[in-house]
Design a protein around this motif. Structure first.
Motif, PDB file in Angstrom:
ATOM      1  N   GLN A 256       1.016  -1.029  -0.020  1.00  0.00           N
ATOM      2  CA  GLN A 256      -0.124  -0.415  -0.020  1.00  0.00           C
ATOM      3  C   GLN A 256       0.610   0.979  -0.402  1.00  0.00           C
ATOM      4  OE1 GLN A 256      -2.595  -0.441   3.552  1.00  0.00           O
ATOM      5  NE2 GLN A 256      -4.190  -1.878   2.371  1.00  0.00           N
ATOM      6  N   ASN A 257       1.100   1.296  -1.123  1.00  0.00           N
ATOM      7  CA  ASN A 257       2.190   2.063  -1.697  1.00  0.00           C
ATOM      8  C   ASN A 257       2.398   3.468  -1.887  1.00  0.00           C
ATOM      9  OD1 ASN A 257       4.138   0.594   0.624  1.00  0.00           O
ATOM     10  ND2 ASN A 257       5.139  -0.174  -1.678  1.00  0.00           N
ATOM     11  N   TRP A 258       2.419   5.204  -1.804  1.00  0.00           N
ATOM     12  CA  TRP A 258       2.205   6.077  -2.577  1.00  0.00           C
ATOM     13  C   TRP A 258       3.708   6.916  -3.085  1.00  0.00           C
ATOM     14  CZ3 TRP A 258      -1.767   8.919  -4.105  1.00  0.00           C
ATOM     15  CH2 TRP A 258      -2.838   8.753  -3.493  1.00  0.00           C
ATOM     16  N   ARG A 259       3.599   6.960  -4.178  1.00  0.00           N
ATOM     17  CA  ARG A 259       5.009   8.067  -4.796  1.00  0.00           C
ATOM     18  C   ARG A 259       4.634   9.232  -5.020  1.00  0.00           C
ATOM     19  NH1 ARG A 259       9.809   5.521  -4.858  1.00  0.00           N
ATOM     20  NH2 ARG A 259      11.179   6.954  -5.931  1.00  0.00           N
ATOM     21  N   LEU A 260       5.532  10.124  -4.842  1.00  0.00           N
ATOM     22  CA  LEU A 260       5.451  11.789  -6.203  1.00  0.00           C
ATOM     23  C   LEU A 260       6.656  11.665  -6.762  1.00  0.00           C
ATOM     24  CD1 LEU A 260       3.716  13.651  -2.882  1.00  0.00           C
ATOM     25  CD2 LEU A 260       2.212  12.870  -4.726  1.00  0.00           C
ATOM     26  N   VAL A 282       7.003   8.994  -0.760  1.00  0.00           N
ATOM     27  CA  VAL A 282       6.099   9.251   0.553  1.00  0.00           C
ATOM     28  C   VAL A 282       5.544   8.084   1.196  1.00  0.00           C
ATOM     29  CG1 VAL A 282       5.597  11.286  -0.832  1.00  0.00           C
ATOM     30  CG2 VAL A 282       4.501   9.789  -0.914  1.00  0.00           C
ATOM     31  N   ALA A 283       5.045   7.586   1.610  1.00  0.00           N
ATOM     32  CA  ALA A 283       4.180   6.813   2.736  1.00  0.00           C
ATOM     33  C   ALA A 283       4.559   5.228   1.842  1.00  0.00           C
ATOM     34  CB  ALA A 283       2.252   6.433   2.352  1.00  0.00           C
ATOM     35  N   SER A 284       5.576   4.084   2.237  1.00  0.00           N
ATOM     36  CA  SER A 284       5.501   3.035   2.003  1.00  0.00           C
ATOM     37  C   SER A 284       5.056   1.294   3.163  1.00  0.00           C
ATOM     38  CB  SER A 284       7.070   2.525   1.774  1.00  0.00           C
ATOM     39  OG  SER A 284       7.218   1.152   1.663  1.00  0.00           O
ATOM     40  N   THR A 286       5.671  -1.320   2.772  1.00  0.00           N
ATOM     41  CA  THR A 286       7.031  -2.629   2.201  1.00  0.00           C
ATOM     42  C   THR A 286       7.912  -1.835   1.557  1.00  0.00           C
ATOM     43  OG1 THR A 286       6.188  -3.632   0.276  1.00  0.00           O
ATOM     44  CG2 THR A 286       5.452  -4.457   2.687  1.00  0.00           C
ATOM     45  N   GLY A 287       9.275  -1.971   1.483  1.00  0.00           N
ATOM     46  CA  GLY A 287      10.480  -1.950   0.508  1.00  0.00           C
ATOM     47  C   GLY A 287       9.956  -1.111   0.118  1.00  0.00           C
ATOM     48  N   ASN A 288       9.659   0.209  -0.207  1.00  0.00           N
ATOM     49  CA  ASN A 288       9.879   1.459  -1.386  1.00  0.00           C
ATOM     50  C   ASN A 288       9.972   2.479  -1.305  1.00  0.00           C
ATOM     51  OD1 ASN A 288       7.244   2.983  -3.775  1.00  0.00           O
ATOM     52  ND2 ASN A 288       8.812   1.325  -4.265  1.00  0.00           N
ATOM     53  N   ASP A 289      10.899   2.889   0.325  1.00  0.00           N
ATOM     54  CA  ASP A 289      11.284   4.274   0.046  1.00  0.00           C
ATOM     55  C   ASP A 289      12.421   4.628  -1.046  1.00  0.00           C
ATOM     56  OD1 ASP A 289      10.035   4.222   2.781  1.00  0.00           O
ATOM     57  OD2 ASP A 289      10.747   2.495   3.578  1.00  0.00           O
ATOM     58  N   PHE A 290      12.692   4.067  -1.695  1.00  0.00           N
ATOM     59  CA  PHE A 290      13.960   5.028  -2.776  1.00  0.00           C
ATOM     60  C   PHE A 290      13.496   6.318  -3.203  1.00  0.00           C
ATOM     61  CE2 PHE A 290      11.467   2.506  -5.508  1.00  0.00           C
ATOM     62  CZ  PHE A 290      11.605   2.852  -6.411  1.00  0.00           C
ATOM     63  N   ASP A 291      14.836   6.665  -3.158  1.00  0.00           N
ATOM     64  CA  ASP A 291      15.039   8.217  -4.453  1.00  0.00           C
ATOM     65  C   ASP A 291      15.495   7.635  -5.509  1.00  0.00           C
ATOM     66  OD1 ASP A 291      13.969   9.149  -2.397  1.00  0.00           O
ATOM     67  OD2 ASP A 291      15.651   9.818  -1.094  1.00  0.00           O
ATOM     68  N   LEU A 292      14.163   8.424  -6.460  1.00  0.00           N
ATOM     69  CA  LEU A 292      14.877   8.062  -8.089  1.00  0.00           C
ATOM     70  C   LEU A 292      15.556   9.681  -8.277  1.00  0.00           C
ATOM     71  CD1 LEU A 292      13.859   5.813 -10.496  1.00  0.00           C
ATOM     72  CD2 LEU A 292      12.675   8.476 -10.977  1.00  0.00           C
ATOM     73  N   LEU A 293      15.949   9.388  -9.699  1.00  0.00           N
ATOM     74  CA  LEU A 293      16.905  10.864 -10.200  1.00  0.00           C
ATOM     75  C   LEU A 293      17.111  10.583 -11.555  1.00  0.00           C
ATOM     76  CD1 LEU A 293      16.737  14.031 -10.085  1.00  0.00           C
ATOM     77  CD2 LEU A 293      19.073  13.946  -9.888  1.00  0.00           C
ATOM     78  N   GLY A 294      16.124  10.986 -13.119  1.00  0.00           N
ATOM     79  CA  GLY A 294      17.027  10.181 -14.324  1.00  0.00           C
ATOM     80  C   GLY A 294      16.731  11.353 -15.509  1.00  0.00           C
ATOM     81  N   ILE A 295      17.269  11.267 -16.068  1.00  0.00           N
ATOM     82  CA  ILE A 295      17.990  11.673 -17.623  1.00  0.00           C
ATOM     83  C   ILE A 295      17.757  10.502 -19.340  1.00  0.00           C
ATOM     84  CG2 ILE A 295      20.043  11.386 -17.532  1.00  0.00           C
ATOM     85  CD1 ILE A 295      19.854  14.347 -18.695  1.00  0.00           C
ATOM     86  N   ALA A 296      16.955  11.506 -19.843  1.00  0.00           N
ATOM     87  CA  ALA A 296      16.461  10.352 -21.247  1.00  0.00           C
ATOM     88  C   ALA A 296      16.498  11.674 -22.100  1.00  0.00           C
ATOM     89  CB  ALA A 296      15.416   9.787 -21.111  1.00  0.00           C
ATOM     90  N   TRP A 297      16.655  10.878 -23.374  1.00  0.00           N
ATOM     91  CA  TRP A 297      16.837  12.268 -24.488  1.00  0.00           C
ATOM     92  C   TRP A 297      16.305  10.967 -25.310  1.00  0.00           C
ATOM     93  CZ3 TRP A 297      19.097   9.100 -28.989  1.00  0.00           C
ATOM     94  CH2 TRP A 297      19.456  10.026 -30.001  1.00  0.00           C
ATOM     95  N   GLN A 298      15.673  11.860 -26.643  1.00  0.00           N
ATOM     96  CA  GLN A 298      14.553  11.150 -27.639  1.00  0.00           C
ATOM     97  C   GLN A 298      14.888  11.396 -28.571  1.00  0.00           C
ATOM     98  OE1 GLN A 298      10.269  10.785 -26.631  1.00  0.00           O
ATOM     99  NE2 GLN A 298      10.211  12.876 -27.931  1.00  0.00           N
ATOM    100  N   HIS A 299      14.818  10.883 -29.637  1.00  0.00           N
ATOM    101  CA  HIS A 299      15.291  12.054 -30.909  1.00  0.00           C
ATOM    102  C   HIS A 299      14.174  10.856 -31.618  1.00  0.00           C
ATOM    103  CE1 HIS A 299      16.769  12.701 -35.123  1.00  0.00           C
ATOM    104  NE2 HIS A 299      16.795  10.833 -35.633  1.00  0.00           N
TER     105      HIS A 299
END
Length: 305
Positions: A256-260, A282-284, A286-299
């Motif tokens: 029962q997890n939330w991510r923003l 932001v609310a977890s 079960t183990g979903n307390d991770f932070d994510l940072l990403g970048i993508a290029w699209q052609h």
């Protein structure tokens, strides 16, 4: 010619787009939008996660402190499906995983590199997004779009049955999804509902059988489009269910997890763009307390561009 926007395909995402068997964790704005038939997309990206179990929150571990670095290559094509716009995409991720977690009172260390499970998807917009060539698309303005998709993950990633934590999942999963996208001026509100269905892993950690109940998810995106062709989105996802069992012994891992998160897409020229995205749990339960940072290029190319 104004920049043509379509969904960006990353493990990002959250996911967030991350390389993850539990795809309800993905945060993916603009999944149901329109684009000219025949346009192709290639996407190359990178995403990093830190903290809890980014790839499978239902693993029977505690105190996970794992780090992943995920490279991504993806391809997509806009289709004419019986007069309705649709898309096909394939995602090929590669992951480096390192860190530790506790299992039955013992600390486990893990480091691995390899391909993660590839994913394939077909989507179709049933209402509000007809199949259009480039000339017809120039006068198209979105109102209400209703669509659906089916994504499939194949068990082709790195997997070692003697290890509890792996990059691949050694099982198939299927994710049917329904999406609604409503535009009003520069604003777009999107809502998706999905269920992820899993086959059994019959070679889990020493030859046991691991099963998992469906995981249900909801995503909400509030998107603002700028005149330059850039767009920004505030994103949220909630997912629940997914209780697992090992040799029919049920685990206490109901999710029962939330991510923003947030997403920013910036045009480089009329064929290329960059997307930045981030999210956190932001609310977890079960183990979903991770932070994510990403970048993508699209052609993009084809379709008369």
């Amino acid at each position: 010619m104004r920049l043509i926007s379509v969904k960006s395909l990353c493990v990002f995402l959250a996911l967030a787009a991350v390389v993850s068997p539990a795809r309800a964790q993905d945060i993916e704005p603009r999944a149901y939008s329109n684009a000219p038939v025949g346009v192709n997309f290639v996407i190359a990206g990178y995403a990093a996660t830190r903290g809890g179990v980014a790839f499978d929150p239902s693993l029977p571990v505690s105190n996970p402190e794992l780090r992943t670095s995920n490279a991504l290559l993806a391809y997509a094509r806009v289709l004419d499906l019986w007069g309705k716009s649709g898309k096909f995409d394939v995602i090929l991720p590669y992951t480096h995983l390192s860190g530790s977690a506790d299992y039955q009172g013992q600390a486990l260390e893990r480091e691995a590199n390899g391909l993660a499970d590839p994913r394939f998807r077909v989507s179709v917009n049933f209402y509000g997004a007809p199949a259009l060539g480039l000339e017809g698309f120039r006068s198209y303005e979105q109102d209400l779009i209703v669509g659906a998709s089916l994504q499939v993950s194949a068990p082709a990633g790195q997997y070692d049955p003697s290890r509890l934590v792996n990059i691949g999942s050694h099982r198939w999963w299927f994710k049917p999804e329904l999406g609604i996208s409503q535009a009003k001026g520069p604003w777009t509100l999107e809502l998706t509902q999905a269920a992820t269905l899993y086959t059994d892993n019959t070679d889990f950690y020493g030859g046991r059988t691991r099963t998992q109940e469906p995981l249900y998810s909801t995503q909400v995106h509030v998107i603002y489009g700028f005149r330059s062709g850039a767009w920004a989105s505030l994103d949220a996802t909630w997912f629940a269910g997914g209780r697992s069992a090992i040799d029919r012994a049920l685990a206490n891992d109901l999710q029962q997890n939330w991510r923003l998160g947030g997403t920013l897409a910036l045009p480089i020229d009329h064929l290329d763009s960059i997307k930045l995205y981030a999210s956190r749990g932001v609310a977890s339960r079960t183990g979903n307390d991770f932070d994510l940072l990403g970048i993508a290029w699209q052609h993009r190319w084809g379709g008369g561009l």
